[in-house]
Design a protein around this motif. Structure first.
Motif, PDB file in Angstrom:
ATOM      1  N   SER A  38      54.984 -34.590  -3.045  1.00 45.65           N
ATOM      2  CA  SER A  38      53.830 -34.572  -3.933  1.00 45.65           C
ATOM      3  C   SER A  38      54.324 -34.823  -5.349  1.00 45.65           C
ATOM      4  O   SER A  38      55.235 -34.170  -5.848  1.00 45.65           O
ATOM      5  CB  SER A  38      53.096 -33.247  -3.834  1.00 45.65           C
ATOM      6  OG  SER A  38      53.766 -32.248  -4.508  1.00 45.65           O
ATOM      7  N   LEU A  39      53.717 -35.802  -5.958  1.00 40.63           N
ATOM      8  CA  LEU A  39      54.240 -36.277  -7.234  1.00 40.63           C
ATOM      9  C   LEU A  39      53.689 -35.459  -8.379  1.00 40.63           C
ATOM     10  O   LEU A  39      52.560 -34.996  -8.351  1.00 40.63           O
ATOM     11  CB  LEU A  39      53.862 -37.749  -7.431  1.00 40.63           C
ATOM     12  CG  LEU A  39      54.323 -38.699  -6.334  1.00 40.63           C
ATOM     13  CD1 LEU A  39      53.844 -40.086  -6.643  1.00 40.63           C
ATOM     14  CD2 LEU A  39      55.818 -38.686  -6.229  1.00 40.63           C
ATOM     15  N   GLU A  43      54.424 -38.860 -12.572  1.00 39.27           N
ATOM     16  CA  GLU A  43      55.473 -39.479 -11.781  1.00 39.27           C
ATOM     17  C   GLU A  43      54.937 -40.685 -11.036  1.00 39.27           C
ATOM     18  O   GLU A  43      53.843 -40.661 -10.509  1.00 39.27           O
ATOM     19  CB  GLU A  43      55.972 -38.449 -10.768  1.00 39.27           C
ATOM     20  CG  GLU A  43      57.403 -38.611 -10.382  1.00 39.27           C
ATOM     21  CD  GLU A  43      57.837 -37.468  -9.488  1.00 39.27           C
ATOM     22  OE1 GLU A  43      57.129 -36.458  -9.459  1.00 39.27           O
ATOM     23  OE2 GLU A  43      58.851 -37.611  -8.821  1.00 39.27           O
ATOM     24  N   THR A  44      55.711 -41.731 -10.986  1.00 43.37           N
ATOM     25  CA  THR A  44      55.301 -42.918 -10.237  1.00 43.37           C
ATOM     26  C   THR A  44      56.311 -43.185  -9.140  1.00 43.37           C
ATOM     27  O   THR A  44      57.498 -42.939  -9.302  1.00 43.37           O
ATOM     28  CB  THR A  44      55.253 -44.158 -11.132  1.00 43.37           C
ATOM     29  OG1 THR A  44      56.498 -44.256 -11.805  1.00 43.37           O
ATOM     30  CG2 THR A  44      54.147 -44.078 -12.142  1.00 43.37           C
ATOM     31  N   LEU A  45      55.812 -43.708  -8.064  1.00 38.12           N
ATOM     32  CA  LEU A  45      56.680 -43.995  -6.933  1.00 38.12           C
ATOM     33  C   LEU A  45      57.253 -45.389  -7.091  1.00 38.12           C
ATOM     34  O   LEU A  45      56.526 -46.334  -7.342  1.00 38.12           O
ATOM     35  CB  LEU A  45      55.856 -43.908  -5.648  1.00 38.12           C
ATOM     36  CG  LEU A  45      56.618 -43.980  -4.330  1.00 38.12           C
ATOM     37  CD1 LEU A  45      57.602 -42.866  -4.233  1.00 38.12           C
ATOM     38  CD2 LEU A  45      55.635 -43.910  -3.193  1.00 38.12           C
ATOM     39  N   TYR A  70      62.506 -41.428  -0.985  1.00 35.88           N
ATOM     40  CA  TYR A  70      61.474 -41.853  -1.924  1.00 35.88           C
ATOM     41  C   TYR A  70      62.083 -41.828  -3.317  1.00 35.88           C
ATOM     42  O   TYR A  70      62.558 -40.783  -3.768  1.00 35.88           O
ATOM     43  CB  TYR A  70      60.289 -40.881  -1.887  1.00 35.88           C
ATOM     44  CG  TYR A  70      59.513 -40.891  -0.605  1.00 35.88           C
ATOM     45  CD1 TYR A  70      59.925 -40.133   0.472  1.00 35.88           C
ATOM     46  CD2 TYR A  70      58.359 -41.643  -0.480  1.00 35.88           C
ATOM     47  CE1 TYR A  70      59.209 -40.138   1.650  1.00 35.88           C
ATOM     48  CE2 TYR A  70      57.626 -41.641   0.688  1.00 35.88           C
ATOM     49  CZ  TYR A  70      58.063 -40.889   1.751  1.00 35.88           C
ATOM     50  OH  TYR A  70      57.343 -40.886   2.908  1.00 35.88           O
ATOM     51  N   THR A  72      61.293 -41.979  -7.183  1.00 35.62           N
ATOM     52  CA  THR A  72      60.223 -41.964  -8.159  1.00 35.62           C
ATOM     53  C   THR A  72      60.838 -42.048  -9.542  1.00 35.62           C
ATOM     54  O   THR A  72      62.049 -42.059  -9.690  1.00 35.62           O
ATOM     55  CB  THR A  72      59.387 -40.686  -8.066  1.00 35.62           C
ATOM     56  OG1 THR A  72      60.140 -39.607  -8.613  1.00 35.62           O
ATOM     57  CG2 THR A  72      59.063 -40.369  -6.625  1.00 35.62           C
ATOM     58  N   SER A 416      49.139 -46.546  -9.940  1.00 37.05           N
ATOM     59  CA  SER A 416      49.967 -45.445  -9.469  1.00 37.05           C
ATOM     60  C   SER A 416      49.403 -44.115  -9.904  1.00 37.05           C
ATOM     61  O   SER A 416      49.667 -43.095  -9.311  1.00 37.05           O
ATOM     62  CB  SER A 416      51.391 -45.604  -9.973  1.00 37.05           C
ATOM     63  OG  SER A 416      51.377 -45.664 -11.372  1.00 37.05           O
ATOM     64  N   ASN A 419      47.770 -42.806  -7.197  1.00 39.51           N
ATOM     65  CA  ASN A 419      48.607 -42.579  -6.019  1.00 39.51           C
ATOM     66  C   ASN A 419      48.342 -43.561  -4.909  1.00 39.51           C
ATOM     67  O   ASN A 419      48.367 -43.226  -3.744  1.00 39.51           O
ATOM     68  CB  ASN A 419      48.392 -41.155  -5.475  1.00 39.51           C
ATOM     69  CG  ASN A 419      49.237 -40.187  -6.230  1.00 39.51           C
ATOM     70  OD1 ASN A 419      50.237 -40.557  -6.821  1.00 39.51           O
ATOM     71  ND2 ASN A 419      48.839 -38.952  -6.212  1.00 39.51           N
TER      72      ASN A 419
END
Lengths: 607, 179
Positions: A38-39, A43-45, A70, A72, A416, A419
């Motif tokens: 969970s960001l 935060e961007t992936l 992942y 980020t 992003s 999400n």
């Protein structure tokens, strides 16, 4: 009181699952419903890769060998495939000193190594850490790098240099750098009699700690060429520059490494020739940081590739340092004054009808005005609110140019934020395995999107949504960027079951594909339908009916069912037919169309 | 419970889905079962022997709930009766159906009993008399369909219990019993 000798003994500590918190800067993370990390809000992936394993230093972590990585803007995460909720860890990028790429050789897979920042971590932790668990370390740091199995270090052979006369005095034996403060009595310098400042003594004590491995391992490294006694953790001789043999590895009780031989053969990579001592290891060649550094590096091993892209994006993320932006203050919302800390804006009054819409539009415009005004008045405030300004500008641009499909950085930033950022671009080149990863990530994203409580898509549709509707809603939410084809949606929803996500795909008899919650079974739906129909027997109908409603109740059309349960008409028809198949309902074809009744025909005719 | 004439209709008659041919196999079987019994009972009590599919059969529609059986449904139910052996299609095409609430054999037995009861052995009686004569009032033979009667008689003739011969008038036949 333990003897001095005993206090020197370094108890071997394996970097296994238990001692995670202490031995490295990995820490447990939260996962979303779709088992992705969970960001945080900003935060961007950046990248996803599967078939990844974790190494701590040189050792494989036993339970962390097959999972997804992942990347980020703030962290590098690992989510295990088998036990995703229990084994999900991440490294904060702000704790990373630098990153190295090992391109793989023969049987050893490519690896990306994260080297933690040594000095800041240690000093802070030593100063702040309590006896065992470092709960007092600053919140942004991970757990204490000091192993709890360590006794509080006693550097009896440490010496501190007097700042006045430069005489080297021994640090007193009972001096503990962890708990030293102003009231600790310090002996004065033996030469000039001046009491030293506390800082010097602490530094010296810590420096003394770094010398302990010397006592723990066999002996100091003797250079084969010039016989100079080097520090054991050096790899090249300080005097003549010859490469040193690392001390013979102690019996490695840890998991045997397949690639250890291959790794040691690549002598160029100094990281691989780290001495195998179980004690605290020095993470890098640079030991001018004389502080004891029991933290180790963490490696991500890429079994099917993707390390190049991962490494590139990681370096980008490290240079961009998006985590620092977290510190910038939020832009003031419309209801607060300029310069104040943003309070929670009171929710806008719920307007009903056109007046409400107009009021809301006006408030929005006022807010925008305020934001733009504030931002442009003060240049610094502009820098701080740069992100919000960009988002605003983007929405305006989209309004004026709805056909603009060009993906800019800002568009992807906006995307992003929602999400919804799984794109093919993020996953490297398009081959079959990447396709697979794309589909897996897409299905996870779909699951998150569906179970997102804020949007309540599934709830709005009565818990079951047809694939066509899902496709439409999903693409609309993406805002016209990187739309997903129906084939992809169909394939991704097909994987729900395999990935054990909380929603599943279901195929009706007629071939209609829907997505529904995992907990909703046919029996429950049938029971709900029958229960509803039974109600008709209780409640007298509005219009007089020609048959005995008390006995038979009423028939319902698909339309009524859809209204009642919140389904779409297609779904309602399918559910009714499904109940009919099971014998709970029977149909009646009349002038008004098809109606469904409780099945009294199946009741035994004991009239 | 409704009445159709003096026939007590079952509970189901007022159930609208009753008049729709169910697509689901299990439900349909139950439905067919109920209908078969209803048809047989009704025909027995009302002495109806032939059902024409195109005609208005009071059983096939319920004006109270404004529902009636479709042609397909009627055919389905009657076919079920035929396959069970309690009915027969008359002629080519499924237009008329002969309902046999008693099998032909049963009818034959009834005739024999009738003959015994009335002491008609070794005597001659016309077919018409058998149907609507004085003796047969009150028995099941009263008002029996001529075709059924003829078949029953022929069956008995094969067994040798009687002989059929043409009577004096051209359209009647006589039966001589020889038990």
């Amino acid at each position: 009181m333990p003897s001095l000798a005993q206090s020197f003994v370094v108890s071997p500590v394996r970097c296994d699952v238990r001692s995670h918190d202490d031995c490295m800067f990995l820490r447990q993370i939260d996962l979303t419903t779709a088992l992705r990390p969970s960001l945080l809000p900003d935060e961007t992936l950046l990248f996803v890769q599967d078939a990844v394993g974790l190494y701590a230093g040189k050792f494989k972590l036993p339970d962390y060998q097959s999972g997804q990585a992942y990347l980020t803007s703030h962290r590098a995460c690992y989510v295990d495939n088998e036990e995703p909720r229990k084994r999900a860890v991440a490294i904060d990028l702000k704790d990373v000193d630098r990153v190295e790429l090992y391109a793989g050789f023969l049987k050893s897979s490519p690896k990306v190594t994260f080297l933690p920042k040594a000095s800041r971590l240690n000093l802070a932790s030593v100063r702040h850490s309590g006896p065992i668990a470092a709960s007092s370390s600053p919140a942004s740091r991970t757990g204490s790098p000091l192993r709890p199995s360590f006794e509080p270090p006693r550097a009896s052979n440490a010496t501190w240099i007097c700042p006045i006369c430069s005489f080297s005095n021994p640090v007193p034996p009972n001096f503990d750098p962890a708990i030293a403060n102003e009231t600790t009595p310090l002996p004065p310098c033996q030469a000039c009699g001046i009491k030293p400042p506390l800082v010097n003594v602490i530094k010296a004590a810590i420096a003394g700690l770094s010398n302990r491995p010397q006592n723990g391992s066999a002996k100091a490294n003797v250079c084969p060429r010039c016989t100079f006694e080097n520090h054991p953790s050096l790899h090249t001789c300080e005097v003549c520059g010859a490469s040193l043999q690392s001390s013979a590895p102690a019996s490695s009780g840890s998991t045997p490494l397949q690639s250890s031989s291959a790794q040691s053969s690549s002598a160029r990579n100094s990281l691989d020739q780290r001495p195998d001592s179980p004690g605290p290891q020095v993470a890098s060649q640079d030991i001018s940081a004389t502080l004891a550094n029991p933290t180790e590096s963490v490696k991500f091993s890429f079994r099917v590739g993707g390390e190049k892209t991962f490494h590139d994006r990681l370096k980008q993320a490290l240079t961009q340092r998006k985590w620092l932006l977290q510190a910038t203050p939020k832009y003031p919302s419309g209801s607060t004054e300029h310069g104040q800390n943003p309070q929670q804006a009171p929710p806008p009054p719920r307007g009903i009808g056109i007046a409400g819409l107009e009021r809301r539009g006006m408030e929005l415009r006022k807010n925008n005005e305020l934001v733009i005004g504030n931002a442009f008045e003060d240049l610094e405030a502009l820098m701080a609110s740069a992100k919000e300004i960009i988002a605003l500008a983007e929405t305006f641009a989209n309004q004026t140019r709805p056909d603009n499909q060009q993906e800019t950085n800002d568009a992807s930033a906006l995307l992003s934020q929602l999400n919804l950022s799984t794109t093919r671009d993020m996953l490297g080149s398009a081959n079959s395995t990447t396709n697979n990863t794309y589909l897996t990530e897409l299905s996870r994203q779909l699951a998150e999107y569906l179970t997102d409580d804020a949007r309540g898509i599934l709830r709005h549709e009565g818990g079951i949504i047809s694939l066509v509707d899902l496709w439409a809603v999903f693409n609309r939410a993406r805002g016209g960027v990187e739309l997903v084809s129906p084939a992809d949606i169909a394939a991704a929803t097909g994987m729900f079951d395999k990935l054990k996500l909380p929603v599943r795909q279901r195929r009706f008899k007629s071939g209609l594909l829907v997505v529904q919650e995992r907990s909703r079974t046919d029996e429950k739906t049938v029971a709900a339908l029958v229960g509803w129909l039974k109600d008709f027997q209780e409640i007298p109908p509005d219009a007089p009916l020609v048959w005995d409603w008390r006995v038979f109740g009423q028939g319902v059309t698909a339309q009524q069912t859809a209204e009642m349960f919140g389904w779409s008409i297609g779904v309602a028809t399918e559910e009714l037919e499904m109940a009919e198949e099971r014998g709970a309902l029977c149909r009646e074809v009349g002038m008004e169309g098809v109606k469904f009744w409780q099945n009294f025909l199946s009741v035994s005719e004991s009239q | 419970m409704q009445n159709l004439g003096d026939f007590k209709l079952p509970h189901f008659f007022n159930y609208p889905p009753y008049f729709t041919l169910q697509p689901v196999r299990d439900t349909r079987e139950k439905q067919v079962q109920v209908w078969k019994e209803l048809i047989i009972d009704y025909c027995r009590t009302q002495k109806i022997f032939v059902i024409g599919l195109e005609e208005e059969f009071p059983l096939f529609s319920n004006p109270v709930i404004e529902r009636s059986l479709s042609h397909e449904a009627r055919e389905a139910f009657l076919s079920a009766l035929v396959s069970e052996g309690r009915a027969e299609w008359l002629g080519k095409g499924h237009r008329k159906c002969l309902i046999l609430w008693h099998h032909i054999q049963d009818w034959a037995d009834i005739i024999l009993r009738f003959v015994k009861d009335n002491g008609l052995e070794d005597s001659v009686i016309t077919v018409e008399e058998m149907r609507s004569g004085v003796e047969c009032r009150g028995t099941e033979l009263h008002g029996i369909d001529r075709a059924i009667l003829m078949r029953a008689l022929r069956l008995l003739e094969q067994k040798g219990k009687l002989a059929i011969f043409k009577g004096t008038s051209a359209d009647d036949e006589g039966v001589k019993f020889s038990m």
